[in-house]
Design an enzyme around this catalytic site. Structure first.
Site, PDB file in Angstrom:
ATOM      1  N   CYS A 249     -22.239  48.845 -38.267  1.00  0.00           N
ATOM      2  CA  CYS A 249     -21.408  50.052 -38.083  1.00  0.00           C
ATOM      3  C   CYS A 249     -19.945  49.655 -38.155  1.00  0.00           C
ATOM      4  O   CYS A 249     -19.135  49.972 -37.277  1.00  0.00           O
ATOM      5  CB  CYS A 249     -21.736  50.734 -36.765  1.00  0.00           C
ATOM      6  SG  CYS A 249     -23.474  51.092 -36.509  1.00  0.00           S
ATOM      7  N   ALA A 250     -19.563  48.947 -39.224  1.00  0.00           N
ATOM      8  CA  ALA A 250     -18.295  48.227 -39.296  1.00  0.00           C
ATOM      9  C   ALA A 250     -17.070  49.100 -39.575  1.00  0.00           C
ATOM     10  O   ALA A 250     -15.965  48.760 -39.138  1.00  0.00           O
ATOM     11  CB  ALA A 250     -18.378  47.153 -40.371  1.00  0.00           C
TER      12      ALA A 250
ATOM     13  N   PRO B  64     -14.061  51.689 -39.476  1.00  0.00           N
ATOM     14  CA  PRO B  64     -13.109  51.438 -40.569  1.00  0.00           C
ATOM     15  C   PRO B  64     -12.692  49.983 -40.749  1.00  0.00           C
ATOM     16  O   PRO B  64     -11.911  49.674 -41.638  1.00  0.00           O
ATOM     17  CB  PRO B  64     -11.901  52.288 -40.166  1.00  0.00           C
ATOM     18  CG  PRO B  64     -11.944  52.277 -38.685  1.00  0.00           C
ATOM     19  CD  PRO B  64     -13.407  52.307 -38.303  1.00  0.00           C
ATOM     20  N   GLY B  65     -13.165  49.063 -39.896  1.00  0.00           N
ATOM     21  CA  GLY B  65     -13.020  47.657 -40.237  1.00  0.00           C
ATOM     22  C   GLY B  65     -12.098  46.809 -39.393  1.00  0.00           C
ATOM     23  O   GLY B  65     -11.890  45.638 -39.696  1.00  0.00           O
ATOM     24  N   GLY B  66     -11.539  47.356 -38.298  1.00  0.00           N
ATOM     25  CA  GLY B  66     -10.625  46.575 -37.479  1.00  0.00           C
ATOM     26  C   GLY B  66     -11.276  45.329 -36.895  1.00  0.00           C
ATOM     27  O   GLY B  66     -10.682  44.238 -36.898  1.00  0.00           O
ATOM     28  N   LYS B  67     -12.494  45.478 -36.397  1.00  0.00           N
ATOM     29  CA  LYS B  67     -13.188  44.339 -35.789  1.00  0.00           C
ATOM     30  C   LYS B  67     -13.605  43.323 -36.847  1.00  0.00           C
ATOM     31  O   LYS B  67     -13.536  42.111 -36.631  1.00  0.00           O
ATOM     32  CB  LYS B  67     -14.393  44.827 -34.977  1.00  0.00           C
ATOM     33  CG  LYS B  67     -14.004  45.750 -33.826  1.00  0.00           C
ATOM     34  CD  LYS B  67     -15.226  46.295 -33.118  1.00  0.00           C
ATOM     35  CE  LYS B  67     -14.837  47.289 -32.040  1.00  0.00           C
ATOM     36  NZ  LYS B  67     -14.192  48.514 -32.595  1.00  0.00           N
TER      37      LYS B  67
ATOM     38  N   ASP C  51     -22.226  49.266 -43.037  1.00  0.00           N
ATOM     39  CA  ASP C  51     -22.034  50.649 -42.594  1.00  0.00           C
ATOM     40  C   ASP C  51     -22.803  51.550 -43.544  1.00  0.00           C
ATOM     41  O   ASP C  51     -22.929  51.238 -44.730  1.00  0.00           O
ATOM     42  CB  ASP C  51     -20.551  51.027 -42.572  1.00  0.00           C
ATOM     43  CG  ASP C  51     -20.267  52.223 -41.677  1.00  0.00           C
ATOM     44  OD1 ASP C  51     -19.803  52.015 -40.542  1.00  0.00           O
ATOM     45  OD2 ASP C  51     -20.518  53.372 -42.106  1.00  0.00           O
TER      46      ASP C  51
ATOM     47  N   ASP D 183     -20.707  47.992 -32.769  1.00  0.00           N
ATOM     48  CA  ASP D 183     -19.927  49.086 -32.166  1.00  0.00           C
ATOM     49  C   ASP D 183     -20.725  50.354 -32.453  1.00  0.00           C
ATOM     50  O   ASP D 183     -20.593  50.964 -33.509  1.00  0.00           O
ATOM     51  CB  ASP D 183     -18.536  49.131 -32.790  1.00  0.00           C
ATOM     52  CG  ASP D 183     -17.617  50.139 -32.112  1.00  0.00           C
ATOM     53  OD1 ASP D 183     -18.105  50.909 -31.262  1.00  0.00           O
ATOM     54  OD2 ASP D 183     -16.419  50.167 -32.426  1.00  0.00           O
TER      55      ASP D 183
ATOM     56  N   CYS E  30     -17.069  53.185 -27.571  1.00  0.00           N
ATOM     57  CA  CYS E  30     -15.813  53.787 -27.099  1.00  0.00           C
ATOM     58  C   CYS E  30     -16.135  55.020 -26.261  1.00  0.00           C
ATOM     59  O   CYS E  30     -15.637  56.119 -26.514  1.00  0.00           O
ATOM     60  CB  CYS E  30     -14.900  54.132 -28.262  1.00  0.00           C
ATOM     61  SG  CYS E  30     -15.648  55.175 -29.544  1.00  0.00           S
TER      62      CYS E  30
END
Length: 460
Positions: free
Chosen positions: A272-273, A275-278, A293, A334, A387
């Site tokens: 579930c990557a 938008p990619g920040g992690k 994703d 996430d 979150c």
């Protein structure tokens, strides 16, 4: 008019108001767009961010220049952020309640009241343009006189309305208020609600030297290592953006990737990557990242960000539950959730989620955790995060996993790993960040997204 519940919308209004006349008064188009965005969010659960991202291709938003689009967004966001207060104020002057079969009347009133009560715009202009908008909508047009009278009364009572408005009692949906009170105690629940009224912070994750970038960008370095900016300058205009030196990421959301403790060359999968920040954090640390994703469109954004950041990852468009690969050294998940920890940033979440969503999402989260374990090599690390402020999507998921899978153990998080923020750890060493944590001298530098994270290890 119920201050706690969105309902009461005539779906026929979603066909949109009649096109404005050729001689459109300045600001009218922006007000029509704001009312439509509010209607879409509260009736069809379409996120405001998604609505305004699509504004350029949506015929109902055609003709909005950048200034009008920004105004429409400001109106819509404050209207949803303070929806309970606005509905309460309108109800005081709608003696017979909101008329039925009145087209877009409710949303025109909500948008106009938001301007009068909370934006630095002339009251008379808000009233006049609301009346004009009402006359353009076939269902609402017969009530133009009512709109004029109600909004003038709202303007007269503005100071008292704002002074007596309570973030917990008025602007938090009842089901969430009751849950937060039960889970965190009334004092903390009220602090959470109060934090949701503030403009969201702007945090950056930087590749290197956060102190230097804080100095260059007029920000501060948080204990967690993120850089928090003092002003909300357009992102693309800031130094370092074009060079790929940093990316926007809430400080709480930046913690889970660090908890993996990956070394250079480690194989890591981010489920579930987008938008990619992690994923970017993991890649910047030297890991060999696989970003998974199910949304091809969202992965296009991830790929574009990686290109700007000059980072590499294997990108897979796949349902995480069906994804197969050789075991990884670490897995980050996430999970999809109610996102109630992001209400300060996305105020529409408070009104578009329902208590019933917890059960549906909880089942998916449970399956995703099991999948994350299966994708991790013996001895490898799994970090699960959401979150969400709801324990069912955090603490309860980990407790259930440990009961059903003896091959997994919890690896407690130490305060030193998160900048000494011991208030963000629960008794068993899981991250539980709240919007009221990390208080500073001013609201724009205060707070975190509500976030949960747990670190686990698959036993050797």
């Amino acid at each position: 008019m119920n201050a706690k519940r969105p309902g009461g919308f005539d779906a026929r209004a979603l066909r949109g108001p009649a096109p404005p006349p050729l001689e459109t008064p300045p600001g009218l188009t922006a007000r029509l767009a704001a009312a439509q965005a509010i209607a879409d969010a509260l009736t069809f659960q379409r996120p405001l961010d998604e609505r305004f991202a699509a504004a350029e291709t949506d015929p109902r938003f055609t003709g909005l220049d950048a200034r009008d689009r920004a105004l429409a967004r400001s109106i819509a966001v404050v209207a949803v952020r303070r929806l309970g207060t606005i509905r309460k104020a309108l109800a005081l002057h709608l003696i017979k309640g909101l008329p039925r079969r009145a087209g877009a009347l409710e949303w025109i009133l909500v948008a106009a009241a938001a301007q009068i009560l909370f934006l630095d715009l002339p009251d008379h202009s808000a009233v006049d343009l609301a009346v004009r908008a009402t006359k353009l909508d076939p269902g609402a047009a017969p009530f133009a006189g009512l709109v004029n009278a109600v909004l003038r009364n709202v303007a007269r009572a503005k100071d008292e309305t704002v002074a007596t408005s309570d973030p917990f009692d008025d602007d938090t949906p009842q089901w969430l208020a009751q849950r937060w009170k039960a889970n965190y105690g009334e004092e903390t629940a009220r602090k959470i609600a109060r934090a949701h009224r503030d403009e969201p912070t702007l945090d950056l994750s930087v590749k290197r030297d956060p102190d230097d970038w804080a100095l260059r960008l007029d920000g501060i370095v948080l204990p967690t290592g993120s850089v928090r900016l003092s002003a909300h300058t357009p992102i693309v205009e800031l130094p370092g953006y074009a060079d790929g030196e940093w990316w926007v990421q809430d400080a709480a959301a930046a913690i889970p990737a660090r908890l993996t403790g990956v070394a250079a060359g480690a194989r890591v999968v981010d489920l579930c990557a987008a938008p990619g920040g992690k994923s970017a954090q993991l890649a910047a640390a030297g890991a060999k990242v696989t970003a998974v994703d199910r949304s091809a469109e969202r992965l296009k954004r991830l790929a574009a960000n990686f290109s700007r950041l000059r980072l590499e990852a294997d990108i897979a468009v796949a349902n995480a539950l069906a994804f197969e690969a050789a075991p990884f050294d670490a897995t980050l998940i996430d999970a999809p959730c109610t996102a109630t920890g992001t209400i300060r940033r996305h105020p529409d979440v408070a009104w578009t989620k329902r208590q019933g969503d917890l059960a549906t999402l909880g089942d998916l989260q449970s399956k995703l955790i099991d999948k994350a374990v299966a994708l991790t090599a013996p001895g490898g690390i799994i970090v699960y995060c959401t979150c969400s402020l709801e324990p069912e999507e955090g603490e309860a998921q980990i407790a259930a996993l440990l009961r059903r899978n003896p091959d997994v153990r919890r690896v407690p998080i130490a305060a030193s790993e998160i900048g000494g923020l011991s208030e963000c750890l629960n008794p068993v060493g899981e991250l539980r960040a709240l919007p009221c944590h990390l208080q500073a001298s001013e609201p724009r530098l205060s707070g975190l997204d509500g976030f949960f994270a747990a670190r686990l290890q698959r036993r050797p």
